[in-house]
Design an enzyme around this catalytic site. Structure first.
Site, PDB file in Angstrom:
ATOM      1  N   CYS A   1      79.074  -9.460 -42.922  1.00 48.26           N
ATOM      2  CA  CYS A   1      77.975  -8.706 -43.514  1.00 48.26           C
ATOM      3  C   CYS A   1      77.064  -8.080 -42.456  1.00 48.26           C
ATOM      4  CB  CYS A   1      77.203  -9.625 -44.465  1.00 48.26           C
ATOM      5  SG  CYS A   1      76.075  -8.793 -45.595  1.00 48.26           S
ATOM      6  N   HIS A   2      75.773  -8.456 -42.438  1.00 51.94           N
ATOM      7  CA  HIS A   2      74.818  -7.945 -41.468  1.00 51.94           C
ATOM      8  C   HIS A   2      74.832  -8.759 -40.168  1.00 51.94           C
ATOM      9  CE1 HIS A   2      73.263  -5.970 -45.078  1.00 51.94           C
ATOM     10  NE2 HIS A   2      72.454  -5.230 -44.332  1.00 51.94           N
ATOM     11  N   GLY A   3      75.665  -9.783 -40.095  1.00 51.12           N
ATOM     12  CA  GLY A   3      75.734 -10.627 -38.908  1.00 51.12           C
ATOM     13  C   GLY A   3      75.924  -9.865 -37.600  1.00 51.12           C
ATOM     14  N   PRO A   4      76.696  -8.755 -37.590  1.00 48.71           N
ATOM     15  CA  PRO A   4      76.877  -8.013 -36.344  1.00 48.71           C
ATOM     16  C   PRO A   4      75.587  -7.508 -35.704  1.00 48.71           C
ATOM     17  CG  PRO A   4      78.591  -7.395 -37.889  1.00 48.71           C
ATOM     18  CD  PRO A   4      77.623  -8.269 -38.641  1.00 48.71           C
ATOM     19  N   TRP A   5      74.494  -7.442 -36.451  1.00 49.85           N
ATOM     20  CA  TRP A   5      73.217  -7.066 -35.848  1.00 49.85           C
ATOM     21  C   TRP A   5      72.911  -7.938 -34.628  1.00 49.85           C
ATOM     22  CZ3 TRP A   5      69.561  -6.328 -40.673  1.00 49.85           C
ATOM     23  CH2 TRP A   5      69.527  -4.964 -41.013  1.00 49.85           C
TER      24      TRP A   5
END
Length: 223
Positions: free
Chosen positions: A111-115
């Protein structure tokens, strides 16, 4: 047979994590025998979210000040709108993922973890399946955003979000299982609480013997 028995997994999370993106992978990891540690910037409990609705809290096992990446064998980065944004503002969290990647540690991110990986400066030249809303962030960081249920790139496996949870968990387990030969070769540690009881009979016998000698010496001195 448990594929991940003894694998030490750090789940790096803060308040605002997408609940299912932590609980579902953790449940699978524990069923496969992994030793899971919830690591966060602070101790106590952190609040999960179900999109925009507050979810349940989970207990933090260790703060980032108490552990380092080398203490673990693998890393899980759940997403959510708030969680990765808080983590990317933590110098300790960024150092943690940098160290993990430098050790070629398997990392599963959704999900947004790559931020977090973007702010750590790790995404350039890497391919990621991430939430569509951050495709520009991935591209601007020099990475390649892919529209796939799961993406494997070296020591990373990634997925866009909860709808691809089955594929993500499958890819995570496969990636983490590749670490198992190293885990199996690691010398087992004997916990102190298991080793200590066997010492008590010897310690007790020595104490009683010393006491008996003392009593005997005092009796001789009185004669």
């Amino acid at each position: 047979m448990k594929k991940l028995r003894g694998l030490r997994v750090a789940v790096l999370a803060a308040d605002g994590f997408e609940q299912v993106e932590l609980t579902a992978p953790v449940k699978k990891l524990e069923r496969q025998g992994a030793e899971v540690t919830i690591v966060s910037p602070h101790k106590g409990r952190i609040r999960g979210m179900n999109l925009l609705i507050p979810g349940k809290k989970v207990s933090v096992d260790a703060s980032l000040r108490e552990v380092k990446a080398a203490d673990f064998d693998a890393v899980l980065l759940p997403g959510g709108f708030v969680n990765p944004d808080l983590l990317r503002q933590s110098a300790l969290a960024l150092d943690f993922v940098r160290d993990a990647d430098a050790l070629d540690m398997p990392m599963a991110v959704i999900c947004h973890g790559p931020w977090v990986l973007i702010s750590a400066g790790l995404v350039e030249g890497r391919a990621l399946a991430a939430w569509p809303g951050i495709r520009d962030d991935v591209r601007n960081a020099g990475g390649r955003w892919v529209d796939e249920p799961v993406m494997r790139d070296g020591n990373w496996v990634s997925s866009p979000g909860p709808r691809q949870m089955f594929a993500f968990i499958k890819g995570m387990v496969e990636l983490f299982a590749e670490k198992m030969p190293e885990v199996s070769a690691r010398a087992p540690m004997v916990p102190v609480r298991q080793a200590a009881p066997s010492l008590w009979p010897k310690l007790l016998a020595g104490t009683l013997a010393t006491a008996a000698l003392g009593v005997g010496a005092r009796r001789l001195a009185l004669r």
